[in-house]
Design a protein around this motif. Structure first.
Motif, PDB file in Angstrom:
ATOM      1  N   VAL A  39      -7.507   6.649  58.917  1.00  0.00           N
ATOM      2  CA  VAL A  39      -8.406   6.052  57.928  1.00  0.00           C
ATOM      3  C   VAL A  39      -9.656   6.921  57.811  1.00  0.00           C
ATOM      4  CG1 VAL A  39      -9.795   4.042  57.348  1.00  0.00           C
ATOM      5  CG2 VAL A  39      -7.555   3.739  58.422  1.00  0.00           C
ATOM      6  N   GLN A  40     -10.080   7.160  56.599  1.00  0.00           N
ATOM      7  CA  GLN A  40     -11.324   7.908  56.365  1.00  0.00           C
ATOM      8  C   GLN A  40     -12.296   7.021  55.597  1.00  0.00           C
ATOM      9  OE1 GLN A  40      -8.223   9.400  55.207  1.00  0.00           O
ATOM     10  NE2 GLN A  40      -8.022  10.038  57.346  1.00  0.00           N
ATOM     11  N   PHE A  41     -13.574   7.274  55.818  1.00  0.00           N
ATOM     12  CA  PHE A  41     -14.610   6.492  55.148  1.00  0.00           C
ATOM     13  C   PHE A  41     -15.546   7.400  54.370  1.00  0.00           C
ATOM     14  CE2 PHE A  41     -13.472   2.669  57.207  1.00  0.00           C
ATOM     15  CZ  PHE A  41     -13.189   2.964  58.527  1.00  0.00           C
ATOM     16  N   VAL A  42     -16.005   6.899  53.235  1.00  0.00           N
ATOM     17  CA  VAL A  42     -17.077   7.547  52.492  1.00  0.00           C
ATOM     18  C   VAL A  42     -18.193   6.528  52.351  1.00  0.00           C
ATOM     19  CG1 VAL A  42     -17.785   8.596  50.327  1.00  0.00           C
ATOM     20  CG2 VAL A  42     -15.492   9.050  51.242  1.00  0.00           C
ATOM     21  N   GLU A  43     -19.305   6.809  53.022  1.00  0.00           N
ATOM     22  CA  GLU A  43     -20.459   5.910  52.984  1.00  0.00           C
ATOM     23  C   GLU A  43     -21.465   6.427  51.977  1.00  0.00           C
ATOM     24  OE1 GLU A  43     -20.423   4.845  57.731  1.00  0.00           O
ATOM     25  OE2 GLU A  43     -20.819   6.842  56.970  1.00  0.00           O
ATOM     26  N   SER A  44     -22.130   5.529  51.298  1.00  0.00           N
ATOM     27  CA  SER A  44     -23.141   5.911  50.331  1.00  0.00           C
ATOM     28  C   SER A  44     -24.155   4.796  50.187  1.00  0.00           C
ATOM     29  CB  SER A  44     -22.502   6.217  48.968  1.00  0.00           C
ATOM     30  OG  SER A  44     -21.834   5.072  48.463  1.00  0.00           O
ATOM     31  N   GLY A  45     -25.252   5.109  49.512  1.00  0.00           N
ATOM     32  CA  GLY A  45     -26.259   4.107  49.207  1.00  0.00           C
ATOM     33  C   GLY A  45     -27.525   4.189  50.030  1.00  0.00           C
ATOM     34  N   GLY A  46     -27.549   5.041  51.042  1.00  0.00           N
ATOM     35  CA  GLY A  46     -28.755   5.169  51.833  1.00  0.00           C
ATOM     36  C   GLY A  46     -29.856   5.885  51.067  1.00  0.00           C
ATOM     37  N   GLY A  47     -31.043   5.883  51.642  1.00  0.00           N
ATOM     38  CA  GLY A  47     -32.151   6.555  50.992  1.00  0.00           C
ATOM     39  C   GLY A  47     -33.480   6.134  51.569  1.00  0.00           C
ATOM     40  N   LEU A  48     -34.539   6.471  50.860  1.00  0.00           N
ATOM     41  CA  LEU A  48     -35.904   6.144  51.251  1.00  0.00           C
ATOM     42  C   LEU A  48     -36.404   5.005  50.363  1.00  0.00           C
ATOM     43  CD1 LEU A  48     -38.588   6.738  52.733  1.00  0.00           C
ATOM     44  CD2 LEU A  48     -39.058   8.439  50.944  1.00  0.00           C
ATOM     45  N   VAL A  49     -36.950   3.977  51.001  1.00  0.00           N
ATOM     46  CA  VAL A  49     -37.442   2.821  50.255  1.00  0.00           C
ATOM     47  C   VAL A  49     -38.695   2.292  50.936  1.00  0.00           C
ATOM     48  CG1 VAL A  49     -36.008   1.185  51.547  1.00  0.00           C
ATOM     49  CG2 VAL A  49     -36.730   0.614  49.220  1.00  0.00           C
TER      50      VAL A  49
ATOM     51  N   LEU B 102     -25.621  -0.506  50.571  1.00  0.00           N
ATOM     52  CA  LEU B 102     -24.739   0.489  51.160  1.00  0.00           C
ATOM     53  C   LEU B 102     -23.289   0.173  50.795  1.00  0.00           C
ATOM     54  CD1 LEU B 102     -26.226   0.797  54.758  1.00  0.00           C
ATOM     55  CD2 LEU B 102     -26.947   1.934  52.651  1.00  0.00           C
ATOM     56  N   SER B 103     -22.503   1.233  50.635  1.00  0.00           N
ATOM     57  CA  SER B 103     -21.074   1.089  50.374  1.00  0.00           C
ATOM     58  C   SER B 103     -20.296   1.915  51.378  1.00  0.00           C
ATOM     59  CB  SER B 103     -20.722   1.570  48.964  1.00  0.00           C
ATOM     60  OG  SER B 103     -21.390   0.835  47.978  1.00  0.00           O
ATOM     61  N   CYS B 104     -19.124   1.427  51.732  1.00  0.00           N
ATOM     62  CA  CYS B 104     -18.226   2.144  52.630  1.00  0.00           C
ATOM     63  C   CYS B 104     -16.828   2.026  52.053  1.00  0.00           C
ATOM     64  CB  CYS B 104     -18.289   1.567  54.036  1.00  0.00           C
ATOM     65  SG  CYS B 104     -17.090   2.295  55.178  1.00  0.00           S
ATOM     66  N   ALA B 105     -16.340   3.112  51.488  1.00  0.00           N
ATOM     67  CA  ALA B 105     -15.014   3.122  50.878  1.00  0.00           C
ATOM     68  C   ALA B 105     -14.015   3.719  51.856  1.00  0.00           C
ATOM     69  CB  ALA B 105     -15.031   3.927  49.583  1.00  0.00           C
ATOM     70  N   ALA B 106     -12.960   2.976  52.160  1.00  0.00           N
ATOM     71  CA  ALA B 106     -11.942   3.416  53.106  1.00  0.00           C
ATOM     72  C   ALA B 106     -10.721   3.940  52.366  1.00  0.00           C
ATOM     73  CB  ALA B 106     -11.547   2.266  54.026  1.00  0.00           C
ATOM     74  N   SER B 107     -10.090   4.935  52.944  1.00  0.00           N
ATOM     75  CA  SER B 107      -8.852   5.470  52.380  1.00  0.00           C
ATOM     76  C   SER B 107      -7.892   5.790  53.516  1.00  0.00           C
ATOM     77  CB  SER B 107      -9.134   6.719  51.548  1.00  0.00           C
ATOM     78  OG  SER B 107      -9.697   7.732  52.342  1.00  0.00           O
ATOM     79  N   GLY B 108      -6.628   5.943  53.180  1.00  0.00           N
ATOM     80  CA  GLY B 108      -5.613   6.186  54.200  1.00  0.00           C
ATOM     81  C   GLY B 108      -4.897   4.893  54.543  1.00  0.00           C
ATOM     82  N   ARG B 109      -4.630   4.694  55.821  1.00  0.00           N
ATOM     83  CA  ARG B 109      -3.872   3.524  56.276  1.00  0.00           C
ATOM     84  C   ARG B 109      -4.789   2.314  56.416  1.00  0.00           C
ATOM     85  NH1 ARG B 109       0.165   5.044  61.064  1.00  0.00           N
ATOM     86  NH2 ARG B 109       0.862   2.954  60.504  1.00  0.00           N
ATOM     87  N   THR B 110      -5.224   1.802  55.293  1.00  0.00           N
ATOM     88  CA  THR B 110      -6.180   0.702  55.290  1.00  0.00           C
ATOM     89  C   THR B 110      -5.532  -0.662  55.434  1.00  0.00           C
ATOM     90  OG1 THR B 110      -6.107   0.593  52.880  1.00  0.00           O
ATOM     91  CG2 THR B 110      -7.778   2.032  53.870  1.00  0.00           C
TER      92      THR B 110
END
Length: 126
Positions: A1-11, A19-27
């Motif tokens: 399984v691989q993850f792509v995280e996004s949405g972080g930053g300075l606030v 934040l988002s975490c998209a999983a791929s592979g054997r999910t």
């Protein structure tokens, strides 16, 4: 399984991030997904947990009432909506997954998870 995280930053304090975490592979085998965070010089700590049916969610006391975890099974994605952010929320946020279904305190240990994302930086300024 691989993850792509996004949405972080300075606030600024009081602001929001999602934040988002998209999983791929054997999910299909994933039972629980969680968010952890790690501040500089500190251990990685539990933030929130959600099970595959999305009805069971848990939060650390420090984020309860401010953060909301959700899951889109069709997109194999987990979200963390973070509101009323504080400087203490600063850190690298990691998504994690396990084939087991965890609940409550059993799902709050890093050792329960064998699949981890690379992390996304969240910085909250005062």
């Amino acid at each position: 399984v691989q993850f792509v995280e996004s949405g972080g930053g300075l606030v600024q304090a009081g602001g929001s991030l999602r934040l988002s975490c998209a999983a791929s592979g054997r999910t299909a085998s994933i039972g629980s997904m969680a968010w952890f965070r790690q501040a500089p010089g500190k251990e990685r700590e539990f933030v929130s947990l959600i099970n595959r049916n999305s009805d069971d969610t848990w939060y650390s006391d420090s984020v309860k009432g401010r953060f909301t975890i959700s899951r889109d099974n069709a997109r194999n994605t987990v979200f963390l909506q973070m509101n009323s952010l504080k400087p203490d929320d600063t850190g690298v946020y990691y998504c994690a997954a396990s084939d087991y279904y965890y609940s409550g305190y059993r799902g709050q240990a890093t050792s329960r998870y064998d699949k981890w994302g690379q992390g996304t930086q969240v910085t909250v300024s005062s």
